[in-house]
Design a protein around this motif. Sequence first.
Motif, mmCIF file in Angstrom:
data_model
loop_
_atom_site.group_PDB
_atom_site.id
_atom_site.type_symbol
_atom_site.label_atom_id
_atom_site.label_comp_id
_atom_site.label_asym_id
_atom_site.label_seq_id
_atom_site.Cartn_x
_atom_site.Cartn_y
_atom_site.Cartn_z
ATOM 1 N N UNK A 131 0.815 -1.190 0.000
ATOM 2 C CA UNK A 131 0.000 0.000 0.000
ATOM 3 C C UNK A 131 0.854 1.246 0.000
ATOM 4 N N UNK A 132 1.950 1.199 0.734
ATOM 5 C CA UNK A 132 2.802 2.380 0.810
ATOM 6 C C UNK A 132 3.376 2.734 -0.559
ATOM 7 N N UNK A 133 3.738 1.709 -1.360
ATOM 8 C CA UNK A 133 4.257 1.974 -2.704
ATOM 9 C C UNK A 133 3.194 2.640 -3.575
ATOM 10 N N UNK A 134 1.961 2.169 -3.490
ATOM 11 C CA UNK A 134 0.891 2.767 -4.292
ATOM 12 C C UNK A 134 0.596 4.190 -3.825
ATOM 13 N N UNK A 135 0.640 4.439 -2.521
ATOM 14 C CA UNK A 135 0.416 5.788 -1.992
ATOM 15 C C UNK A 135 1.513 6.733 -2.462
ATOM 16 N N UNK A 136 2.768 6.277 -2.439
ATOM 17 C CA UNK A 136 3.873 7.108 -2.909
ATOM 18 C C UNK A 136 3.738 7.398 -4.400
ATOM 19 N N UNK A 137 3.296 6.424 -5.172
ATOM 20 C CA UNK A 137 3.093 6.633 -6.606
ATOM 21 C C UNK A 137 1.963 7.628 -6.847
ATOM 22 N N UNK A 138 0.881 7.507 -6.077
ATOM 23 C CA UNK A 138 -0.237 8.455 -6.220
ATOM 24 C C UNK A 138 0.230 9.872 -5.915
ATOM 25 N N UNK A 139 1.058 10.033 -4.891
ATOM 26 C CA UNK A 139 1.584 11.353 -4.554
ATOM 27 C C UNK A 139 2.452 11.889 -5.691
ATOM 28 N N UNK A 140 3.273 11.026 -6.286
ATOM 29 C CA UNK A 140 4.125 11.448 -7.405
ATOM 30 C C UNK A 140 3.281 11.912 -8.584
ATOM 31 N N UNK A 141 2.183 11.209 -8.848
ATOM 32 C CA UNK A 141 1.305 11.596 -9.952
ATOM 33 C C UNK A 141 0.641 12.936 -9.642
ATOM 34 N N UNK A 142 0.180 13.131 -8.409
ATOM 35 C CA UNK A 142 -0.473 14.392 -8.035
ATOM 36 C C UNK A 142 0.484 15.570 -8.139
ATOM 37 N N UNK A 143 1.755 15.364 -7.815
ATOM 38 C CA UNK A 143 2.734 16.444 -7.826
ATOM 39 C C UNK A 143 3.265 16.697 -9.234
ATOM 40 N N UNK A 144 3.657 15.628 -9.928
ATOM 41 C CA UNK A 144 4.358 15.783 -11.206
ATOM 42 C C UNK A 144 3.665 15.142 -12.397
#
Length: 108
Positions: free
Chosen positions: A1-14
């Motif tokens: 889950x943490x990997x998917x959350x980090x990826x979602x944050x990356x998409x939201x930012x960049x």
Amino acid sequence: RADFAAAAAAVLVDGEAGVYELGGDDFTLADFVAAVERESGRSVALRNLSDTEHAAHLQEAGMGGAAQFAVGVDASIRAGEMQTDSALLRRLLGRPLRSLEESVRLAL
């Protein structure tokens, strides 16, 4: 889950608007149970249920009509319909994915 959350944050930012097909490394339920046993030090029983048995257990647990949806999702997973060989998750993270064992350890 943490990997998917980090990826979602990356998409939201960049990221750009669009559909992102994210997936992790393949593992079986037997692999998952073995990881839980190793990380917890406890014995875990794996029992395969028919779709009918699965739905009955979920309904007994209070899922009501959502039980059939959950059984359908599990059937799709079992048939390989949700499998992806996309490396996009790794690219978004900029690092290797967490191992199954590490993910279980973090969840416990």
